[in-house]
Design a protein around this motif. Structure first.
Motif, PDB file in Angstrom:
ATOM      1  N   CYS A  77       0.826  -1.208   0.000  1.00 10.16           N
ATOM      2  CA  CYS A  77       0.000   0.000   0.000  1.00 10.16           C
ATOM      3  C   CYS A  77       0.861   1.258   0.000  1.00 10.16           C
ATOM      4  O   CYS A  77       0.583   2.213  -0.728  1.00 10.16           O
ATOM      5  N   LEU A  78       1.918   1.262   0.817  1.00  6.84           N
ATOM      6  CA  LEU A  78       2.744   2.469   0.956  1.00  6.84           C
ATOM      7  C   LEU A  78       3.636   2.708  -0.254  1.00  6.84           C
ATOM      8  O   LEU A  78       4.303   3.746  -0.322  1.00  6.84           O
ATOM      9  N   ASN A  79       3.648   1.782  -1.203  1.00  9.16           N
ATOM     10  CA  ASN A  79       4.306   2.071  -2.486  1.00  9.16           C
ATOM     11  C   ASN A  79       3.611   3.197  -3.238  1.00  9.16           C
ATOM     12  O   ASN A  79       4.162   3.740  -4.191  1.00  9.16           O
ATOM     13  N   ASN A  80       2.383   3.514  -2.810  1.00 11.72           N
ATOM     14  CA  ASN A  80       1.631   4.593  -3.446  1.00 11.72           C
ATOM     15  C   ASN A  80       1.924   5.970  -2.847  1.00 11.72           C
ATOM     16  O   ASN A  80       1.359   6.964  -3.291  1.00 11.72           O
ATOM     17  N   LEU A  81       2.776   6.026  -1.815  1.00  3.71           N
ATOM     18  CA  LEU A  81       3.080   7.309  -1.191  1.00  3.71           C
ATOM     19  C   LEU A  81       3.682   8.331  -2.168  1.00  3.71           C
ATOM     20  O   LEU A  81       3.321   9.518  -2.105  1.00  3.71           O
ATOM     21  N   PRO A  82       4.603   7.936  -3.063  1.00  5.54           N
ATOM     22  CA  PRO A  82       5.083   8.928  -4.031  1.00  5.54           C
ATOM     23  C   PRO A  82       3.964   9.540  -4.867  1.00  5.54           C
ATOM     24  O   PRO A  82       3.963  10.754  -5.122  1.00  5.54           O
ATOM     25  N   GLN A  83       3.004   8.717  -5.271  1.00  3.27           N
ATOM     26  CA  GLN A  83       1.878   9.233  -6.049  1.00  3.27           C
ATOM     27  C   GLN A  83       1.022  10.182  -5.205  1.00  3.27           C
ATOM     28  O   GLN A  83       0.535  11.205  -5.699  1.00  3.27           O
ATOM     29  N   VAL A  84       0.848   9.869  -3.929  1.00  2.00           N
ATOM     30  CA  VAL A  84       0.084  10.752  -3.044  1.00  2.00           C
ATOM     31  C   VAL A  84       0.793  12.086  -2.877  1.00  2.00           C
ATOM     32  O   VAL A  84       0.164  13.158  -2.916  1.00  2.00           O
ATOM     33  N   ILE A  85       2.104  12.048  -2.704  1.00  2.00           N
ATOM     34  CA  ILE A  85       2.874  13.287  -2.544  1.00  2.00           C
ATOM     35  C   ILE A  85       2.777  14.141  -3.793  1.00  2.00           C
ATOM     36  O   ILE A  85       2.591  15.370  -3.723  1.00  2.00           O
ATOM     37  N   ILE A  86       2.857  13.505  -4.961  1.00  2.00           N
ATOM     38  CA  ILE A  86       2.757  14.253  -6.219  1.00  2.00           C
ATOM     39  C   ILE A  86       1.385  14.893  -6.360  1.00  2.00           C
ATOM     40  O   ILE A  86       1.265  16.056  -6.769  1.00  2.00           O
ATOM     41  N   MET A  87       0.343  14.151  -6.013  1.00  2.00           N
ATOM     42  CA  MET A  87      -1.009  14.695  -6.120  1.00  2.00           C
ATOM     43  C   MET A  87      -1.234  15.829  -5.135  1.00  2.00           C
ATOM     44  O   MET A  87      -1.951  16.792  -5.425  1.00  2.00           O
ATOM     45  N   LYS A  88      -0.624  15.739  -3.954  1.00  2.00           N
ATOM     46  CA  LYS A  88      -0.762  16.828  -2.988  1.00  2.00           C
ATOM     47  C   LYS A  88       0.007  18.068  -3.436  1.00  2.00           C
ATOM     48  O   LYS A  88      -0.346  19.190  -3.061  1.00  2.00           O
ATOM     49  N   CYS A  89       1.063  17.875  -4.183  1.00  2.00           N
ATOM     50  CA  CYS A  89       1.804  19.033  -4.702  1.00  2.00           C
ATOM     51  C   CYS A  89       0.938  19.852  -5.658  1.00  2.00           C
ATOM     52  O   CYS A  89       0.982  21.089  -5.646  1.00  2.00           O
ATOM     53  N   HIS A  90       0.163  19.160  -6.465  1.00  2.00           N
ATOM     54  CA  HIS A  90      -0.669  19.852  -7.455  1.00  2.00           C
ATOM     55  C   HIS A  90      -2.129  19.782  -7.024  1.00  2.00           C
ATOM     56  O   HIS A  90      -2.756  18.730  -7.038  1.00  2.00           O
ATOM     57  N   THR A  91      -2.654  20.911  -6.582  1.00  2.00           N
ATOM     58  CA  THR A  91      -4.038  21.017  -6.130  1.00  2.00           C
ATOM     59  C   THR A  91      -4.747  22.050  -6.983  1.00  2.00           C
ATOM     60  O   THR A  91      -4.188  23.097  -7.325  1.00  2.00           O
ATOM     61  N   SER A  92      -5.995  21.753  -7.342  1.00  2.31           N
ATOM     62  CA  SER A  92      -6.723  22.642  -8.248  1.00  2.31           C
ATOM     63  C   SER A  92      -7.127  23.945  -7.584  1.00  2.31           C
ATOM     64  O   SER A  92      -7.115  25.000  -8.215  1.00  2.31           O
ATOM     65  N   ALA A  93      -7.485  23.921  -6.300  1.00  2.63           N
ATOM     66  CA  ALA A  93      -7.956  25.127  -5.614  1.00  2.63           C
ATOM     67  C   ALA A  93      -6.772  25.994  -5.219  1.00  2.63           C
ATOM     68  O   ALA A  93      -5.909  25.571  -4.442  1.00  2.63           O
ATOM     69  N   ILE A  94      -6.717  27.216  -5.741  1.00  4.79           N
ATOM     70  CA  ILE A  94      -5.580  28.097  -5.473  1.00  4.79           C
ATOM     71  C   ILE A  94      -5.517  28.500  -4.014  1.00  4.79           C
ATOM     72  O   ILE A  94      -4.437  28.708  -3.464  1.00  4.79           O
TER      73      ILE A  94
END
Length: 747
Positions: A678-695
């Motif tokens: 499951c924690l192999n997905n942490l890089p993907q979570v970090i990347i998604m948190k870096c890019h957020t649609s709401a300014i």
């Protein structure tokens, strides 16, 4: 005074004056005056506690401003973003209570302390408005409109009340007859000055709110352009990968720069209107500092002649502290200009130029079409021309306000910058330029150029100083390093038991075991983790320290598992299973129970590993049959049934000789494998948190990504060594995709 005594006294007076009608009338009027005075005294008894209510509301506002100061200092943000003291319905209610004194039209303020408290509330209001201004940038258009209307009504009501009191003289009334004319004149001048400052702040609010929407659009378009360019560059550099952690650090650095420089609050803090509000706040602070010693020294006694009594001194001192403390943030926003080069600052505050984003919203309204219910063509033309005329006046007024704010910035802020620059160059000539040049060359030029690609700004001719970029880089490095010290130690120990390939993802549930559920059975990451942990907890002969270590590791791991599921698996068919897993974990962690059964004392006759598994399986089946359509019960029972049956099926005849320690070791490995997968997905979570649609939420999201990266750096590195399967990033997020991969490649 007792009303019965007054009535008896009234009758006595009438008997004494029965021979004279005029005396009767006179005495009756006198009695009414005495009675009304007595009633007024009775009704004014609660007023000191009303004053304490006002002081308490003022104290809440002061605490919120102090919290913002501490938050800004802790995160090295001298622009002091509004996090706790923001403009909303709650804060407006508290502010309305805090400024009750100047809105009181009926109660006299005869003492010097009373008048100082009333005028001090106006200074406190100026300070609060100056502190609240950056919070406008955190709102969407609807919130901005409603909050501006509410604030406008409050400020205009306050101004009207003060003007009424100036006109009636109640503001300058003093109990002593023959008050000095100079004192009255000073009081009127101070009140009029505060009214002018409040109106100027309200105009600055209106001007800023009109520009914020367009400014956000400009920053958002630049952010999306840089984001698309960054994605293309990443795709081209995939063959030159230097490691997942290194790439994540670079991405967090880049998006931290974009989120920091493109933050709406940073944009607002750097605007000339915010700086002008800081100037007004300083003026009101100086004025209030003049009021305090003058009125207190002039006061010959502490009788508190107003109805608020002793509470006036509490209000005065509380709001005076609020004015002094609250002036720090608006005044310190001067340092936001030091983020830019001196030439860029001069371009930013050119008095003769008004940038388009200040008036763009009004221009859009001006050129927009209006729908008319009337069919009269002449009426449509009149209304359209009237709209254009009004908006032209508004545009002109907006430009005047911006230019006035720029003049205030030039006079108050640019002069100290020039003085500081002269002192800097004088010191440079005195000490030599070698040390300064060496300090400026701490970082490679290429790295600075690459970092500038991610700087977002409203004006292209405004350039950030090198020290600002270094400060941004150091702040994210400091955050990551600080988070690294909070690494989940128990989770790391548990993940050390993971096997290469994370084979436990396939082993925990066999396809040969029929499910209890009639519909298709789906897995999620958290439910098998919790179920396997329950089986481990049910083993009574396991040492307490081993069990506590496992529970601590699972507890720490579920924090990140929940984060993965909420970010990547937030689908309707998975949400129900995830909620059941959370409820099941709360029951186990808090009460050591499973579906109402106390663990580990399940049954007296249960003592071997095989019997424990069989008892759990049978209990799960019975609970499922009487679950009464409870989704939580059916999902939990089904998971326990399948997992226990799978373990018994895997060991077949050996299950009767299987010890509790061996079963605990196997369960720990299965849990570690599922956690690791499951924690192999942490890089993907970090990347998604870096890019957020709401300014408005982008800065906080990148902050969370940096903190998550720091906490899990070692975990991410160690999991990459174990070799996750070659699945697409979208498939890695689902445990069923992992199981399908294992079944296809390793049947």
């Amino acid at each position: 005074m007792d009303p019965n005594i007054l009535n008896d006294y009234h009758e006595f007076l009438l008997l004494e004056a029965s021979c004279n009608d005029s005396a009767i009338v006179y005495l009756t009027q006198l009695w009414k005056l005495v009675y009304n005075s007595d009633q007024q005294t009775r009704y004014s008894k609660p007023m000191p506690w009303m004053g304490m209510y006002t002081a308490l509301a003022s104290l809440f506002s002061v605490f919120a401003m102090v919290a913002d100061l501490l938050h800004g200092m802790r995160n090295s943000k001298l622009r002091f973003p509004c996090r706790y003291f923001t403009l909303n319905a709650a804060s407006l209610t508290v502010i309305a209570i805090a400024i009750k004194l100047p809105m009181d039209l009926s109660n006299l303020m005869p003492d010097y302390v009373d008048q100082a408290a009333k005028l001090g509330s106006l200074g406190f209001m100026c300070t609060m408005m100056a502190n609240l201004l950056p919070s406008l940038a955190t709102m969407n258009s609807k919130e901005l409109f409603s909050n501006m209307i509410a604030l406008g009504v409050l400020v205009i009501t306050l101004v009207v009340d003060i003007c009424i009191q100036i006109n009636t003289g109640i503001l300058t009334y003093h109990a002593t007859d023959g008050a000095e004319e100079a004192y009255v004149r000073d009081q009127r001048f101070i009140a009029i000055t505060y009214v002018a400052l409040l109106l100027m702040l309200l105009m600055i609010y209106a001007c800023s709110s009109l520009s914020i929407v367009k400014s956000k659009e400009i920053l958002e378009s630049k952010y999306q352009a840089v984001h698309e360019t960054d994605l293309k560059d990443r795709e081209m550099q995939q063959q030159l990968r230097l490691g997942v952690v290194w790439e994540l650090r670079q991405r967090v650095h880049n998006y931290w720069t974009m989120a920091g420089t493109g933050s709406p609050q940073f944009m607002t803090a750097c605007s000339v209107t915010t700086s002008a509000s800081g100037v007004i706040c300083v003026l009101s602070t100086i004025l209030h500092s003049y009021i305090m010693p003058f009125h207190i020294e002039t006061s010959s006694s502490w009788d508190y002649n107003s109805d608020y009594k002793w509470s006036m001194l509490v209000i005065l001192m509380t709001q005076f502290v609020g004015v002094i403390v609250g002036a720090i943030a608006p005044l310190s926003r001067y340092y936001t200009y030091k983020s830019f080069k001196i030439s860029s600052i001069w371009n930013h505050i050119k008095v003769s130029t008004v940038e388009s984003y200040w008036t763009q919203k009004l221009s859009d309204w001006k050129h927009s079409s209006m729908s008319f219910e009337s069919s009269s063509c002449k009426c449509k033309i009149v209304i359209q021309n009237l709209k254009i005329l009004i908006l032209n006046l508004c545009i002109g007024f907006q430009m005047i306000v911006v230019m006035v704010c720029k003049m205030m910035v030039v006079l108050w802020f640019f002069l100290p910058i020039c003085v500081q620059s002269c002192f800097f160059y004088w010191k440079r000539l005195k000490t030599g330029s070698s040390s300064i040049n060496s300090a400026q060359n701490d970082e490679p030029v290429e790295q600075n150029k690459d970092r500038r690609r991610y700087v977002l700004q409203l004006q292209d001719d405004k350039e950030f100083a090198e020290r600002t970029l270094r400060s941004i880089s150091k702040s994210v490095d400091h955050l990551i390093q600080k988070a690294e010290r909070k690494e989940p130690e128990n989770l790391v120990k548990l993940l050390a038991k993971s096997r290469p390939g994370f084979e436990g993802v396939e082993k925990f549930d066999s396809p040969h075991v029929p499910p209890l559920l009639s519909e298709e059975y789906l897995h999620c990451w958290s439910l098998p983790l919790v179920t396997l942990t329950i089986v481990a907890v049910s083993l009574p002969n396991i040492q307490k320290n081993l069990l506590d270590c496992l529970l601590s590791g699972v507890r720490e791991g579920l924090v990140y598992v929940s984060l993965v599921e909420e970010t990547l698996n937030a689908f309707d068919d998975h949400v129900g299973i995830q909620k059941a897993a959370k409820t099941l974990w709360l029951e186990v962690e808090a009460n050591r129970k499973w579906l109402g059964n106390k663990l580990p004392k399940l049954a007296p006759q249960v003592n071997t590993a095989g019997r424990i598994l069989q008892w759990l399986s049978n209990t799960a089946e019975r609970n499922y049959l009487r679950c009464d359509n409870s989704e939580y019960m059916s999902i939990s029972a089904n998971s326990m049934y399948r997992i226990t049956k799978t373990i018994m099926l895997s060991y077949d005849e050996k299950i009767d000789t299987f010890s509790q320690v061996e079963l605990f070791t196997e369960l720990s490995s299965l849990i570690a494998d599922i956690l690791g997968a499951c924690l192999n997905n942490l890089p993907q979570v970090i990347i998604m948190k870096c890019h957020t649609s709401a300014i408005e939420k982008r800065e906080a999201s990148v902050h969370a990504a940096a903190q998550l990266l720091g906490e899990t750096t070692q975990i991410i590195s160690s999991l990459q060594v174990l070799g996750p399967p070659r699945l697409n990033p979208e498939e890695l997020a689902f445990i069923d995709k992992w199981r399908a991969y294992f079944m296809h490649h390793f049947p």
